[in-house]
Design a protein around this motif. Structure first.
Motif, PDB file in Angstrom:
ATOM      1  N   ASN A 159       0.824  -1.212   0.000  1.00 15.46           N
ATOM      2  CA  ASN A 159       0.000   0.000   0.000  1.00 15.46           C
ATOM      3  C   ASN A 159       0.854   1.257   0.000  1.00 15.46           C
ATOM      4  O   ASN A 159       0.345   2.352  -0.205  1.00 15.46           O
ATOM      5  CB  ASN A 159      -0.915   0.017   1.227  1.00 15.46           C
ATOM      6  N   GLU A 160       2.144   1.070   0.222  1.00 11.24           N
ATOM      7  CA  GLU A 160       3.027   2.214   0.389  1.00 11.24           C
ATOM      8  C   GLU A 160       4.254   2.068  -0.502  1.00 11.24           C
ATOM      9  O   GLU A 160       4.801   0.971  -0.636  1.00 11.24           O
ATOM     10  CB  GLU A 160       3.468   2.299   1.855  1.00 11.24           C
ATOM     11  N   LEU A 161       4.667   3.164  -1.107  1.00 11.79           N
ATOM     12  CA  LEU A 161       5.909   3.194  -1.872  1.00 11.79           C
ATOM     13  C   LEU A 161       6.887   4.142  -1.191  1.00 11.79           C
ATOM     14  O   LEU A 161       6.488   5.194  -0.671  1.00 11.79           O
ATOM     15  CB  LEU A 161       5.663   3.686  -3.294  1.00 11.79           C
ATOM     16  N   ILE A 162       8.165   3.771  -1.220  1.00 11.76           N
ATOM     17  CA  ILE A 162       9.227   4.629  -0.701  1.00 11.76           C
ATOM     18  C   ILE A 162       9.982   5.187  -1.899  1.00 11.76           C
ATOM     19  O   ILE A 162      10.507   4.426  -2.724  1.00 11.76           O
ATOM     20  CB  ILE A 162      10.199   3.850   0.211  1.00 11.76           C
ATOM     21  N   LEU A 163      10.036   6.499  -1.976  1.00 15.23           N
ATOM     22  CA  LEU A 163      10.625   7.162  -3.138  1.00 15.23           C
ATOM     23  C   LEU A 163      11.776   8.073  -2.700  1.00 15.23           C
ATOM     24  O   LEU A 163      11.663   8.764  -1.686  1.00 15.23           O
ATOM     25  CB  LEU A 163       9.573   8.013  -3.858  1.00 15.23           C
ATOM     26  N   ALA A 164      12.830   8.073  -3.489  1.00 20.06           N
ATOM     27  CA  ALA A 164      13.933   9.028  -3.288  1.00 20.06           C
ATOM     28  C   ALA A 164      14.217   9.618  -4.664  1.00 20.06           C
ATOM     29  O   ALA A 164      15.113   9.162  -5.377  1.00 20.06           O
ATOM     30  CB  ALA A 164      15.155   8.337  -2.707  1.00 20.06           C
ATOM     31  N   ILE A 165      13.419  10.595  -5.055  1.00 18.99           N
ATOM     32  CA  ILE A 165      13.448  11.090  -6.439  1.00 18.99           C
ATOM     33  C   ILE A 165      13.786  12.573  -6.516  1.00 18.99           C
ATOM     34  O   ILE A 165      13.464  13.226  -7.502  1.00 18.99           O
ATOM     35  CB  ILE A 165      12.114  10.806  -7.153  1.00 18.99           C
ATOM     36  N   GLY A 166      14.446  13.087  -5.494  1.00 21.01           N
ATOM     37  CA  GLY A 166      14.877  14.477  -5.549  1.00 21.01           C
ATOM     38  C   GLY A 166      14.593  15.207  -4.260  1.00 21.01           C
ATOM     39  O   GLY A 166      13.986  14.662  -3.329  1.00 21.01           O
ATOM     40  N   GLY A 167      15.027  16.439  -4.228  1.00 23.42           N
ATOM     41  CA  GLY A 167      14.935  17.217  -3.008  1.00 23.42           C
ATOM     42  C   GLY A 167      13.555  17.795  -2.758  1.00 23.42           C
ATOM     43  O   GLY A 167      12.639  17.665  -3.565  1.00 23.42           O
ATOM     44  N   GLU A 168      13.427  18.418  -1.594  1.00 25.08           N
ATOM     45  CA  GLU A 168      12.155  19.019  -1.201  1.00 25.08           C
ATOM     46  C   GLU A 168      12.055  20.446  -1.725  1.00 25.08           C
ATOM     47  O   GLU A 168      13.045  21.048  -2.153  1.00 25.08           O
ATOM     48  CB  GLU A 168      12.032  19.009   0.313  1.00 25.08           C
ATOM     49  N   ALA A 169      10.843  20.974  -1.679  1.00 28.13           N
ATOM     50  CA  ALA A 169      10.619  22.342  -2.123  1.00 28.13           C
ATOM     51  C   ALA A 169      10.989  23.294  -0.988  1.00 28.13           C
ATOM     52  O   ALA A 169      10.324  23.318   0.050  1.00 28.13           O
ATOM     53  CB  ALA A 169       9.158  22.527  -2.528  1.00 28.13           C
ATOM     54  N   ASP A 170      12.035  24.085  -1.188  1.00 33.13           N
ATOM     55  CA  ASP A 170      12.538  24.933  -0.112  1.00 33.13           C
ATOM     56  C   ASP A 170      11.486  25.903   0.414  1.00 33.13           C
ATOM     57  O   ASP A 170      11.433  26.203   1.605  1.00 33.13           O
ATOM     58  CB  ASP A 170      13.756  25.727  -0.599  1.00 33.13           C
ATOM     59  N   GLY A 214      13.812  18.314   5.530  1.00 37.04           N
ATOM     60  CA  GLY A 214      15.167  17.796   5.417  1.00 37.04           C
ATOM     61  C   GLY A 214      15.249  16.288   5.518  1.00 37.04           C
ATOM     62  O   GLY A 214      16.326  15.720   5.314  1.00 37.04           O
ATOM     63  N   GLU A 215      14.128  15.630   5.833  1.00 32.59           N
ATOM     64  CA  GLU A 215      14.158  14.183   6.006  1.00 32.59           C
ATOM     65  C   GLU A 215      13.159  13.462   5.096  1.00 32.59           C
ATOM     66  O   GLU A 215      13.547  12.683   4.230  1.00 32.59           O
ATOM     67  CB  GLU A 215      13.882  13.823   7.472  1.00 32.59           C
ATOM     68  N   GLN A 216      11.866  13.701   5.301  1.00 32.82           N
ATOM     69  CA  GLN A 216      10.905  12.965   4.499  1.00 32.82           C
ATOM     70  C   GLN A 216       9.556  13.691   4.445  1.00 32.82           C
ATOM     71  O   GLN A 216       9.252  14.556   5.282  1.00 32.82           O
ATOM     72  CB  GLN A 216      10.687  11.553   5.049  1.00 32.82           C
ATOM     73  N   LEU A 217       8.765  13.297   3.451  1.00 34.52           N
ATOM     74  CA  LEU A 217       7.415  13.816   3.261  1.00 34.52           C
ATOM     75  C   LEU A 217       6.493  12.615   3.072  1.00 34.52           C
ATOM     76  O   LEU A 217       6.775  11.725   2.260  1.00 34.52           O
ATOM     77  CB  LEU A 217       7.367  14.708   2.022  1.00 34.52           C
ATOM     78  N   ILE A 218       5.409  12.573   3.853  1.00 35.41           N
ATOM     79  CA  ILE A 218       4.460  11.465   3.766  1.00 35.41           C
ATOM     80  C   ILE A 218       3.139  12.006   3.219  1.00 35.41           C
ATOM     81  O   ILE A 218       2.620  13.018   3.713  1.00 35.41           O
ATOM     82  CB  ILE A 218       4.234  10.823   5.142  1.00 35.41           C
ATOM     83  N   VAL A 219       2.609  11.330   2.208  1.00 38.15           N
ATOM     84  CA  VAL A 219       1.337  11.750   1.617  1.00 38.15           C
ATOM     85  C   VAL A 219       0.413  10.540   1.527  1.00 38.15           C
ATOM     86  O   VAL A 219       0.866   9.389   1.498  1.00 38.15           O
ATOM     87  CB  VAL A 219       1.543  12.368   0.222  1.00 38.15           C
ATOM     88  N   GLU A 220      -0.888  10.816   1.507  1.00 38.89           N
ATOM     89  CA  GLU A 220      -1.896   9.776   1.365  1.00 38.89           C
ATOM     90  C   GLU A 220      -2.866  10.155   0.265  1.00 38.89           C
ATOM     91  O   GLU A 220      -3.003  11.329  -0.093  1.00 38.89           O
ATOM     92  CB  GLU A 220      -2.669   9.590   2.677  1.00 38.89           C
ATOM     93  N   ARG A 221      -3.604   9.172  -0.235  1.00 41.43           N
ATOM     94  CA  ARG A 221      -4.614   9.435  -1.260  1.00 41.43           C
ATOM     95  C   ARG A 221      -5.587  10.511  -0.784  1.00 41.43           C
ATOM     96  O   ARG A 221      -5.998  10.525   0.380  1.00 41.43           O
ATOM     97  CB  ARG A 221      -5.438   8.174  -1.538  1.00 41.43           C
ATOM     98  N   ASN A 222      -5.989  11.371  -1.700  1.00 39.83           N
ATOM     99  CA  ASN A 222      -7.073  12.312  -1.453  1.00 39.83           C
ATOM    100  C   ASN A 222      -8.387  11.579  -1.703  1.00 39.83           C
ATOM    101  O   ASN A 222      -8.690  11.207  -2.846  1.00 39.83           O
ATOM    102  CB  ASN A 222      -6.927  13.510  -2.408  1.00 39.83           C
TER     103      ASN A 222
END
Length: 529
Positions: free
Chosen positions: A33-44, A194-202
């Protein structure tokens, strides 16, 4: 009224097949149900479209009026009909009636009008200064009135995510970027900066439900990302081309075509007694000699591990790029002649001098980017036999902004689906204004071409004008003219993906900021039983 399709044209070369290496199935693995992604930096600045979030790629949390499909053809998203008035100043759009924000409230034309009016005054990277006003005559129709015709204005329909009007409950506010409310396929759950962002389905998303309930975006450096991929701790990871060797067990290599480029911006003004400018790069013979002496195929092999192609302009292959603006690569003899004629004499130390001034300058790049570091070092080696001393210098972006802009040559990266970026890079109106035209480039004839392109009656009519701005046979911003930049390479974006993860049909990525690979997010599927 005009037909809407007239204002969008697909670049011909983009019909070429997208290279997506396999959708190989692996051994049995449970559907996650969950994917772990490392596809670039965060929005400053946070995930606020009014400040630039979504400019490259899809804004994820928010919807846009239109979207581009994998061939860059326009498709409706929030808008189901759109048209432009005969005087090319008024866009009218009809909205779908089932769009809701993730709090369950309806998205109406008032929210769209608010978004455009607010963006016009926000001063962010969503440049809407040409907008006179936006209005909502009813809940489903929006009118956008421009101060004057601007052919690239419609590109904001693809990039500007719609936010809730400030006047409503739970509406737009100063801290919106860190707690965004939108109508896109996902909503933010937690952001550990600086570490992670967690999102869920709308749960209120009007489109098809994404296949994965949660996405976790990791903000890791290049080495950590690669290590996580080899340890099997991520499902999708972007990797620098030079490190894209054999995929680790359980993963496959995915290559995404792009218009993402890298090039050298030169300070165009002499320094004299001031704090800005550069006496070496201000000489056009230096810039033109560099453009001729570089061997771009070698740069692709050395810095990109072969994942890319040479670059000769800011929009190679796109319809607004001039294919006649090119010179033979690795033309060391021609470059030497240019410098000799300009009075740059070779010294006994292998360095050229003119009136005692050495042909030396810094080439600055962001130190966190290994690809740009490799490019800078390779350029220095390629230009050394020419008698030019290029000093690769890695710095933090804050330091570059503070101490290097308008002084050093800078190794920048751009790449857009819109000719608007060409306007920003070369029009004197943007000279010295932040990053785009940081070299203070100005040419009145180029300005005239760019202004005429923006005022053209259609995108087709604007194309020759964009091309003439690059090179009209006598002058232009391109390598045969003022050579304001030395464009180096166009990248391919390289990812490592779990063998069970099918990413659907990948499009053509713009510049890598903004997670462009998520444009196909609604097509992502887990292929293993």
């Amino acid at each position: 009224m005009h037909s809407s399709s007239r204002y969008f044209r697909q670049p011909r070369w983009l019909l070429a097949p997208v290279l997506c290496l396999g959708s190989m199935l692996s051994l049995a693995a449970p559907h996650p149900n969950e994917l772990i992604l490392a596809i670039g930096g965060e929005a400053d600045q946070g995930y606020d479209p009014l400040l630039g979030w979504g400019q490259y790629g899809h804004p994820l949390f928010q919807s846009t009026l239109l979207v581009r499909d994998a061939e860059l053809q326009p498709q409706g998203d929030l808008a189901i009909h759109w048209s432009l008035s005969d005087d090319r100043r008024v866009w009218t759009l009809e909205l779908r009636d089932d769009a809701r924000f993730s709090d369950g409230t309806a998205l109406t034309a008032k929210d769209v009008a608010f978004t455009f009016n607010q963006a016009a005054s926000a001063g962010g990277r969503a440049d809407l200064t040409i907008l006179e006003h936006a209005e909502a005559p009813d809940e489903r129709h929006v009118r956008l009135t421009l101060k004057e015709p601007r052919i690239t204005f419609a590109d904001t329909f693809f990039t500007l995510g719609i936010v809730p009007a400030a006047s409503r409950d739970n509406g737009y506010h100063a801290g919106y970027g860190r707690a965004p409310l939108g109508s896109g396929p996902y909503r933010m759950v937690e952001w550990q900066e600086g570490e992670q962002l967690i999102v869920e389905r709308n749960p209120h998303f009007y489109g098809p439900a994404p296949a994965f309930e949660r996405l976790v975006f990791l903000f890791t450096g290049e080495d950590t990302t690669l290590a996580a991929a080899h340890a099997g701790r991520v499902d999708l990871a972007v990797v620098p081309p030079v490190l894209a060797g054999q995929p680790p067990a359980g993963m496959r290599q995915v290559v995404m075509q792009s218009v993402d480029n890298r090039g050298i911006l030169f300070p165009m003004q002499s320094r004299g007694d001031g704090d800005i400018g550069n006496d070496v790069t201000a000489d056009p013979s230096i810039r033109q000699a560099i453009n001729r002496a570089l061997d771009r195929d070698t740069l692709v092999e050395v810095a990109l591990n072969g994942f890319g192609r040479p670059a000769y302009g800011p929009a190679d292959g796109l319809d607004w790029s001039n294919p006649e603006d090119t010179v033979a690569d690795a033309g060391l003899v021609a470059a030497e002649t240019l410098l000799d004629e300009a009075g740059w004499r070779m010294g006994e130390d292998g360095l050229r001098y003119r009136e005692g001034m050495p042909a030396r300058f810094r080439l600055t790049y962001p130190s966190s980017d290994s690809t740009r570091q490799l490019l800078a070092e390779s350029v220095a080696e390629l230009l050394r036999p020419l008698g030019l001393a290029v000093e690769p210098t890695g710095r933090h972006w804050d330091e570059i902004r503070r101490e290097a802009l308008q002084r050093d040559a800078i190794l920048f990266g751009w790449g857009s689906h819109s000719p608007l970026e060409v306007y920003y890079l070369y029009h004197s109106r943007h000279a010295g204004n932040d990053l785009y035209n940081a070299g203070d480039y100005a040419n009145p004839r180029v300005d005239d071409y760019l202004d005429a392109a923006q005022a053209a009656e259609s995108i087709e009519a604007s194309l020759p004008l964009w091309q003439q701005a690059q090179w009209d046979g006598e002058t232009g911003f391109g390598m045969r003219g003022d050579a304001a930049w030395a464009w180096l390479i166009n990248l391919e974006h390289v990812y490592l993906a779990n063998e069970c993860l099918d990413l659907g049909k990948l499009g053509i990525a713009p510049h890598g900021h903004g997670w462009p690979i998520t444009a196909s997010l609604l097509e992502w599927r887990w292929q293993c039983d």
